[in-house]
Design a protein around this motif. Structure first.
Motif, PDB file in Angstrom:
ATOM      1  N   PHE A 284      83.427 -29.172 -22.900  1.00 16.78           N
ATOM      2  CA  PHE A 284      84.698 -28.759 -24.016  1.00 16.78           C
ATOM      3  C   PHE A 284      85.313 -29.725 -24.349  1.00 16.78           C
ATOM      4  O   PHE A 284      85.568 -30.345 -25.435  1.00 16.78           O
ATOM      5  N   CYS A 285      86.051 -30.331 -23.269  1.00 19.60           N
ATOM      6  CA  CYS A 285      87.102 -31.318 -23.688  1.00 19.60           C
ATOM      7  C   CYS A 285      86.492 -32.738 -24.170  1.00 19.60           C
ATOM      8  O   CYS A 285      87.399 -33.144 -24.760  1.00 19.60           O
ATOM      9  N   GLY A 286      85.301 -33.053 -24.053  1.00 22.58           N
ATOM     10  CA  GLY A 286      84.725 -34.226 -24.614  1.00 22.58           C
ATOM     11  C   GLY A 286      84.663 -34.271 -26.008  1.00 22.58           C
ATOM     12  O   GLY A 286      84.498 -35.216 -26.661  1.00 22.58           O
TER      13      GLY A 286
ATOM     14  N   ARG B 188      93.745 -37.977 -26.707  1.00 24.53           N
ATOM     15  CA  ARG B 188      93.560 -39.126 -25.853  1.00 24.53           C
ATOM     16  C   ARG B 188      93.469 -38.498 -24.323  1.00 24.53           C
ATOM     17  O   ARG B 188      92.759 -39.037 -23.426  1.00 24.53           O
ATOM     18  N   GLY B 189      94.416 -37.567 -24.333  1.00 21.57           N
ATOM     19  CA  GLY B 189      94.600 -36.782 -23.088  1.00 21.57           C
ATOM     20  C   GLY B 189      93.288 -36.156 -22.490  1.00 21.57           C
ATOM     21  O   GLY B 189      92.885 -36.177 -21.471  1.00 21.57           O
ATOM     22  N   MET B 190      92.853 -35.327 -23.545  1.00 24.40           N
ATOM     23  CA  MET B 190      91.511 -34.491 -23.351  1.00 24.40           C
ATOM     24  C   MET B 190      90.283 -35.656 -23.051  1.00 24.40           C
ATOM     25  O   MET B 190      89.536 -35.343 -22.124  1.00 24.40           O
ATOM     26  N   THR B 191      90.448 -36.691 -23.818  1.00 22.63           N
ATOM     27  CA  THR B 191      89.374 -37.653 -23.479  1.00 22.63           C
ATOM     28  C   THR B 191      89.343 -38.357 -22.168  1.00 22.63           C
ATOM     29  O   THR B 191      88.360 -38.573 -21.303  1.00 22.63           O
TER      30      THR B 191
ATOM     31  N   VAL C 100      87.039 -23.499 -23.067  1.00 23.69           N
ATOM     32  CA  VAL C 100      86.692 -22.867 -24.334  1.00 23.69           C
ATOM     33  C   VAL C 100      87.622 -23.225 -25.560  1.00 23.69           C
ATOM     34  O   VAL C 100      87.280 -23.881 -26.220  1.00 23.69           O
ATOM     35  N   PRO C 101      88.668 -22.425 -25.631  1.00 17.55           N
ATOM     36  CA  PRO C 101      89.683 -22.687 -26.434  1.00 17.55           C
ATOM     37  C   PRO C 101      90.084 -24.202 -26.387  1.00 17.55           C
ATOM     38  O   PRO C 101      90.556 -24.687 -27.491  1.00 17.55           O
ATOM     39  N   LEU C 102      90.269 -24.627 -25.310  1.00 23.66           N
ATOM     40  CA  LEU C 102      90.677 -26.329 -25.228  1.00 23.66           C
ATOM     41  C   LEU C 102      89.646 -26.958 -25.943  1.00 23.66           C
ATOM     42  O   LEU C 102      90.061 -28.290 -26.579  1.00 23.66           O
ATOM     43  N   GLY C 103      88.430 -26.705 -25.864  1.00 24.98           N
ATOM     44  CA  GLY C 103      87.274 -27.431 -26.524  1.00 24.98           C
ATOM     45  C   GLY C 103      87.311 -27.413 -28.277  1.00 24.98           C
ATOM     46  O   GLY C 103      87.207 -28.208 -28.949  1.00 24.98           O
TER      47      GLY C 103
END
Lengths: 163, 431
Positions: A56-58, A10-13, A133-136
């Protein structure tokens, strides 16, 4: 555990949606500044990095909403085997997510340890935007694990709007 | 022996793996990335393959022109929330009231105008379809024609600028996105005219007319002037070079937000909902582009596009090679949605087009029209599914209704190849 994964997702979104809403602001500012012969040195780079982070976060949202396109012809022809096709898709996505995390982390480490900067006036340490990139990959893996653990089907239907 | 075969055919092994994974319903961007990485492991040092994977993918992500994508997608999703479809349809209905099959013509015109704002075929079909289909059914067009008009008209979103597939094409082939947009204007107008002509001539003719006075027409138009003028502003801004396509996208977002808030048709909750849909769609395209570029780079490194181009040119030339490409696009369109089809096909067909002497802008428009065909080709034509989703009209009925539009599009493909001036005239006048 699943609750924690959902919260991170949810945070990334939230980050990606906020970036989507704000992306137009600096670009418009740059267009106006250029019109008055006062172009900036920061808009080009920051908006590009914001876009990459958004993309990426999406992934957490895209997996949750079923936005990533799949060819589901065989899955539709053989409804009894749907679970098997979904499992193959999820395991492949997990493997790919791990590959993105591993290569992305190496990329970040390499840029940080060699102090690589962007070849622009801003000279941004590249490991910062490359963290996207790694977060994605993490978003992709976590949301896929949530779906595998809970058996949740994707919600919503964002797929197709970009066509 | 086996290793020699693998070394010689590793590009084709990657293509085989891609289709194998896609058939198993693995997401297309995952299929592209895994297929190319697995094939690379067969012929490269594992650490080199590992480094190439991230380096090339990062290059694919770091393209500033791509920022136009979320901006136009977001413009489209905001427009969907502000009832713009209804406004546009009211205007086009007012001005087409006295011609044969007037409501059908109004539908095509509304699709054309919405396409020139959103750049998305699906957003166009969904937005106009929600308003138009119930009215078309009410006036007796029948489900086949009502759904077909919207599905076909919606495809105009791909060719009339701004166009999301043309942005993708421009990024992949390093062609000017501004020139591609302007190159789509004349073919878009021709196609819209042909669609309108077909709708006017389609049988049985619906005789209901919507004759209203000039004053009323002007009043309806004035009410929606903010939306109706936006396509003109977008095209003029790009044509004159005052703003880049990315900047036009940003200004469009701010403009539709301001318009929506001023007319009290947009709330912050709507804006957030529009952003959610736009983020999902943007991420889907972003991942396809990033790993599609990686896949394409691997194929190019292994000389696969060059080999396919040589094989096509050796066995067929001119119009026959074009026919082969059209057939390939029709078949691909049956199984892939347009962005994936574009990312898989362009690296292979672009060298063919170059060898046939096609200008990159002309081939861009050619590819965009091919994407339109994919949107309305059964069994997975996305426009058909979108219309089915909002109207519950049977998919095969929709496919039959969209067939005349598909035939017009095939005709347009040949026209663009044979008379490239219809594409190049406007972009050349920009120089």
């Amino acid at each position: 555990m699943i609750g924690l994964l959902r919260t991170i997702g949810r945070g990334m979104t939230a980050v990606s949606i906020t970036l989507m809403i704000l992306l137009c602001v600096p670009i418009t500012y740059e267009a106006i500044a250029r019109f008055f012969n006062a172009p900036t040195i920061w808009v080009f780079e920051t908006t590009l990095y914001a876009f990459i982070l958004l993309g990426f976060c999406g992934n957490a949202l895209a997996v949750q909403s079923g936005s990533h396109f799949r060819v589901v012809l065989l899955r539709e022809i053989f409804p009894a085997k749907r679970r098997m096709f979904d499992l193959i898709a999820q395991l492949s996505t997990l493997a790919f997510g791990v590959l993105i995390i591993a290569t992305g982390s190496y990329f970040v480490w390499y840029s940080a340890s060699n102090a690589i900067l962007s070849a622009t006036l801003l000279e941004v340490p590249l490991w910062i935007p490359q963290l996207a990139v790694p977060l994605g990959g993490i978003g992709l893996v976590m949301q896929t694990i949530v779906q595998m653990a809970t058996g949740e089907a994707p919600v919503g239907d964002a797929h197709g709007i970009g066509e | 022996m086996l290793m020699d075969f693998i070394y010689d055919h590793v590009g084709f092994i990657a293509i085989f793996l891609l289709f194998f994974l896609m058939v198993l319903s693995v997401p297309v961007f995952v299929s592209m990335g895994l297929a190319a990485f697995a094939a690379a492991l067969l012929v490269e040092d594992p650490f080199l393959a590992f480094r190439n994977f991230i380096n090339i993918s990062w290059q694919g992500a770091s393209i500033f022109e791509l920022i136009a994508l979320p901006l136009f997608i977001f413009t489209g999703t905001i427009m969907q929330r502000t009832d713009a479809g209804r406004d546009l349809f009211e205007v086009t209905k007012a001005w087409t009231g006295s011609i044969p099959n007037s409501l059908g013509v109004a539908t095509i015109a509304a699709c054309g105008i919405f396409a020139a704002i959103s750049g998305s075929s699906v957003a166009t079909a969904a937005t106009v379809g929600l308003v138009a289909i119930p009215l078309l059914l009410e006036e007796g067009y029948g489900e086949r024609r009502a759904g077909g008009f919207v599905a076909g008209g919606g495809t105009l979103g791909i060719i009339i600028p701004p166009s999301i597939p043309l942005i993708l094409y421009g990024v992949i082939t390093e062609t000017s996105i501004g020139q591609l947009f302007i190159g789509g204007v004349v073919p878009g107008i021709i196609m819209m005219s042909l669609f309108t002509l077909y709708v006017m001539l389609s049988r049985p003719r619906v005789t209901v007319t919507h004759s209203i006075s000039l004053e009323e027409r002007m009043a309806i138009t004035r009410r929606s002037l903010g939306v109706v003028l936006l396509p003109v502003v977008i095209i003029v801004a790009i044509y004159t070079g005052v703003f880049t396509p990315t900047e036009v996208g940003a200004l469009s977002v701010l403009y539709v937000c301001a318009l929506g808030f001023a007319q009290r048709k947009l709330s912050f909750a709507d804006l957030k909902a529009a952003a959610v849909v736009a983020t999902g769609a943007t991420t889907m395209l972003f991942m396809l582009i990033v790993f599609g570029q990686y896949f394409a780079h691997f194929l190019t490194f292994e000389q696969v596009p060059q080999a396919i181009a040589a094989a096509i040119i050796e066995n067929a030339s001119g119009i026959w090679a074009i026919t082969l490409m059209i057939l390939a696009y029709i078949v691909l369109g049956m199984f892939l949605e347009s962005a994936a089809m574009l990312l898989i096909s362009i690296p292979i067909f672009f060298p063919v087009a170059e060898q046939l002497g096609m200008d990159p802008i002309v081939f861009g428009i050619f590819a965009a029209i091919s994407m339109e065909i994919a949107q309305i080709s059964p069994p997975i034509g996305v426009n058909l599914f979108t219309i089915h989703g909002i109207s519950k009209i049977d998919l095969w009925k929709l496919a039959r209704g969209a067939l005349p539009f598909l035939l017009i599009q095939i005709g347009m493909l040949y026209l663009v190849y044979l008379v490239p001036e219809i594409v190049l005239w406007l972009p050349n006048s920009m120089k």
